[in-house]
Motif scaffolding. Sequence first.
Motif, PDB file in Angstrom:
ATOM      1  N   PRO A 105      52.967   0.832  36.844  1.00 16.85           N
ATOM      2  CA  PRO A 105      51.900   0.157  37.594  1.00 16.85           C
ATOM      3  C   PRO A 105      50.955   1.145  38.277  1.00 16.85           C
ATOM      4  O   PRO A 105      51.359   2.245  38.640  1.00 16.85           O
ATOM      5  N   SER A 106      49.726   0.737  38.431  1.00 16.57           N
ATOM      6  CA  SER A 106      48.725   1.566  39.107  1.00 16.57           C
ATOM      7  C   SER A 106      47.555   0.687  39.490  1.00 16.57           C
ATOM      8  O   SER A 106      47.139  -0.175  38.716  1.00 16.57           O
ATOM      9  N   THR A 107      47.011   0.927  40.656  1.00 19.32           N
ATOM     10  CA  THR A 107      45.752   0.288  41.049  1.00 19.32           C
ATOM     11  C   THR A 107      44.649   1.342  41.156  1.00 19.32           C
ATOM     12  O   THR A 107      43.647   1.290  40.440  1.00 19.32           O
ATOM     13  N   ARG A 108      44.854   2.334  42.049  1.00 18.63           N
ATOM     14  CA  ARG A 108      43.801   3.336  42.288  1.00 18.63           C
ATOM     15  C   ARG A 108      43.488   4.161  41.040  1.00 18.63           C
ATOM     16  O   ARG A 108      42.330   4.294  40.627  1.00 18.63           O
ATOM     17  N   THR A 109      44.520   4.752  40.440  1.00 18.49           N
ATOM     18  CA  THR A 109      44.276   5.690  39.344  1.00 18.49           C
ATOM     19  C   THR A 109      43.678   4.953  38.152  1.00 18.49           C
ATOM     20  O   THR A 109      42.677   5.378  37.571  1.00 18.49           O
ATOM     21  N   ARG A 110      44.279   3.836  37.810  1.00 16.81           N
ATOM     22  CA  ARG A 110      43.816   3.109  36.632  1.00 16.81           C
ATOM     23  C   ARG A 110      42.373   2.634  36.795  1.00 16.81           C
ATOM     24  O   ARG A 110      41.526   2.854  35.927  1.00 16.81           O
TER      25      ARG A 110
HETATM   26  N1   CP Z   1      47.701   7.123  44.406  1.00 16.94           N
HETATM   27  C1   CP Z   1      47.969   6.499  43.235  1.00 16.94           C
HETATM   28  O1   CP Z   1      48.279   7.144  42.214  1.00 16.94           O
HETATM   29  O2   CP Z   1      47.879   5.152  43.308  1.00 16.94           O
HETATM   30  P1   CP Z   1      48.160   4.155  42.090  1.00 16.94           P
HETATM   31  O3   CP Z   1      49.649   4.266  41.769  1.00 16.94           O
HETATM   32  O4   CP Z   1      47.782   2.785  42.580  1.00 16.94           O
HETATM   33  O5   CP Z   1      47.358   4.609  40.927  1.00 16.94           O
END
Ligand code: CP
Length: 300
Positions: A46-51
């Motif tokens: 899962p990812s919000t920022r990176t994706r």
């Molecule tokens: N900081 C970071 O990598 O956030 P995500 O897991 O939401 O991408």
Amino acid sequence: MKNLLTLSELDIREIDRILVDAQGLVEEKVEPVNEQLFAANLFFEPSTRTRFSFEIAQKKLGFETVNMEAQASSIQKGESLYDTVKTLETIGANVVVIRHPDRGYYEHLIGKLSIPIINAGDGAGHHPTQTLLDLLTIKQEFGCFEGIKVAIVGDLSHSRVARSNVEVLQRLGANVIISSPVDWQDKTLNAPYVSMDEVIETADVVMLLRIQHERHSNLMGNTKEDYHREFGLTVDREVKMQPHAIIMHPAPINRGVEIADELVECSRSRIFKQMKNGVAIRMAVLRYALELTKGGLIKC
Ligand code: CP
């Protein structure tokens, strides 16, 4: 074409080039590329920022973006990561961005592809674009890294952010200190362990880490309230920070655990600035990986 797998493979000049390019992208509107380029995003965690910052970065650069949903792909039929990426290359992807739970997943891909791989996080291994956006945020604040005391605090042994940041910050001349519960210390991190009191009273940057609940099952038997009181940035600790000191956190945040809820958006916090910088850094990294020069984009 250049992969970006860890920051150890970049020298200081290359890191600086990416930071300078990203700062320009923060300040100026970018002209999109004038050719058709496809970026494929493969997120197995899962990812919000990176994706989404990669996707926004790609769209700002004028790339076509394709997102692979692992659950709906032939990975579910047993296709390997290599065959998946080779397929994307064959059908026209110009760059792949991969987040994967296995540390060093990219070892199986190196030298076998003609398109660049950008590591968007490999298990507890590395997270190079997070480190670059952290560097940009620190540089914007202090103008340099030499002598800046950066404290990295929390779930160190499970953190790819800590691993990437300690090595590069030290190479750039920062004074890195680390602090964590004994069970989450990591002997491979080459920085001194200090108490939370020392962190709070001496650091220019207090960088908190998320407790990685998905990589271990408990809080060493402690409650969230216990952890917050002993190792978190509480309201009482924030008052004792140096006047100029800033708070950073890669997010997502466990509010009330690593950091008091009311401090997440306080005047010292650069947490949302880090996220904003993430878009410019990912644009700069895509330009670096694809060597898009002035004929394409970069002025240097
Ligand atoms: N900081 C970071 O990598 O956030 P995500 O897991 O939401 O991408």
